[in-house]
Design a protein around this motif. Structure first.
Motif, PDB file in Angstrom:
ATOM      1  N   ALA A 123       3.941   8.727  -6.213  1.00  0.00           N
ATOM      2  CA  ALA A 123       4.839   9.888  -6.126  1.00  0.00           C
ATOM      3  C   ALA A 123       4.802  10.455  -4.710  1.00  0.00           C
ATOM      4  O   ALA A 123       5.852  10.775  -4.132  1.00  0.00           O
ATOM      5  N   ALA A 124       3.600  10.576  -4.140  1.00  0.00           N
ATOM      6  CA  ALA A 124       3.483  11.070  -2.766  1.00  0.00           C
ATOM      7  C   ALA A 124       4.210  10.134  -1.800  1.00  0.00           C
ATOM      8  O   ALA A 124       4.953  10.586  -0.921  1.00  0.00           O
ATOM      9  N   ASN A 125       4.036   8.829  -1.968  1.00  0.00           N
ATOM     10  CA  ASN A 125       4.725   7.852  -1.109  1.00  0.00           C
ATOM     11  C   ASN A 125       6.238   7.948  -1.239  1.00  0.00           C
ATOM     12  O   ASN A 125       6.964   7.756  -0.267  1.00  0.00           O
ATOM     13  N   ALA A 126       6.717   8.229  -2.452  1.00  0.00           N
ATOM     14  CA  ALA A 126       8.159   8.272  -2.717  1.00  0.00           C
ATOM     15  C   ALA A 126       8.780   9.624  -2.395  1.00  0.00           C
ATOM     16  O   ALA A 126       9.998   9.779  -2.474  1.00  0.00           O
ATOM     17  N   GLY A 127       7.932  10.618  -2.076  1.00  0.00           N
ATOM     18  CA  GLY A 127       8.460  11.956  -1.823  1.00  0.00           C
ATOM     19  C   GLY A 127       8.908  12.653  -3.098  1.00  0.00           C
ATOM     20  O   GLY A 127       9.770  13.536  -3.056  1.00  0.00           O
ATOM     21  N   ASN A 143       0.335   9.044  -9.195  1.00  0.00           N
ATOM     22  CA  ASN A 143       0.300  10.195  -8.288  1.00  0.00           C
ATOM     23  C   ASN A 143       0.356   9.769  -6.826  1.00  0.00           C
ATOM     24  O   ASN A 143       1.034  10.406  -6.018  1.00  0.00           O
ATOM     25  N   ARG A 144      -0.335   8.687  -6.475  1.00  0.00           N
ATOM     26  CA  ARG A 144      -0.247   8.154  -5.100  1.00  0.00           C
ATOM     27  C   ARG A 144       1.190   7.722  -4.791  1.00  0.00           C
ATOM     28  O   ARG A 144       1.719   8.011  -3.716  1.00  0.00           O
ATOM     29  N   SER A 170       0.816  -1.221   0.000  1.00  0.00           N
ATOM     30  CA  SER A 170       0.000   0.000   0.000  1.00  0.00           C
ATOM     31  C   SER A 170       0.845   1.266   0.000  1.00  0.00           C
ATOM     32  O   SER A 170       0.351   2.337  -0.302  1.00  0.00           O
ATOM     33  N   LYS A 171       2.113   1.164   0.316  1.00  0.00           N
ATOM     34  CA  LYS A 171       3.025   2.320   0.317  1.00  0.00           C
ATOM     35  C   LYS A 171       4.017   2.232  -0.837  1.00  0.00           C
ATOM     36  O   LYS A 171       5.156   2.682  -0.742  1.00  0.00           O
TER      37      LYS A 171
END
Length: 135
Positions: free
Chosen positions: A71-75, A68-69, A36-37
């Motif tokens: 990208a947020a998880n990866a910073g 997009n999700r 999930s991450k």
């Protein structure tokens, strides 16, 4: 043994990573899946979390939401889907972003180019010429 679909996806990720290593970043590498991450399939595509897809049926909206999700998880500031084009090589694939992401990216490029042009006009001209010749 992996399913044929999984094998196709793995082959696409490996081929695209090799292409990125040769033409963009020699340190690019495939990521370990994080559930999930998840942070995208490949690291080292500058400023992006790259979600790679090699599927018969293309569903861009799902791919972009996932990118997009991740990208947020990866910073990372930008997510993109890298979609294999059937019966074509890596260079003929598609890199896809939503319009909002693309506008943010182009605004960044514009602002960075303006700053470089002001701070180091000779360096800017050399870089600009190199990239225009490569097109």
């Amino acid at each position: 043994m992996a399913s044929p679909s999984k094998a196709k996806g793995t082959a696409w990720e490996s081929a695209w990573t090799a292409y990125v290593r040769e033409h963009h970043n020699p340190d690019a590498h495939r990521n370990v899946q994080m559930g999930s991450k998840d942070i995208g399939d490949v690291a080292g595509y500058y400023l992006h979390a790259a979600e790679l897809k090699a599927e018969k049926t293309i569903t861009l909206s799902d791919y972009i939401a996932q990118a997009n999700r991740e990208a947020a998880n990866a910073g990372q500031p930008y997510g993109c889907a890298v979609v294999k084009r059937r019966m074509k090589g890596v260079a003929d694939g598609y890199v896809v972003r939503d319009v909002a992401t693309d506008v943010r990216l182009l605004n960044r490029v514009r602002d960075m180019e303006a700053a470089l042009q002001k701070a180091a006009p000779d360096v800017y001209r050399l870089i600009d010429l190199r990239h225009r010749e490569a097109a």
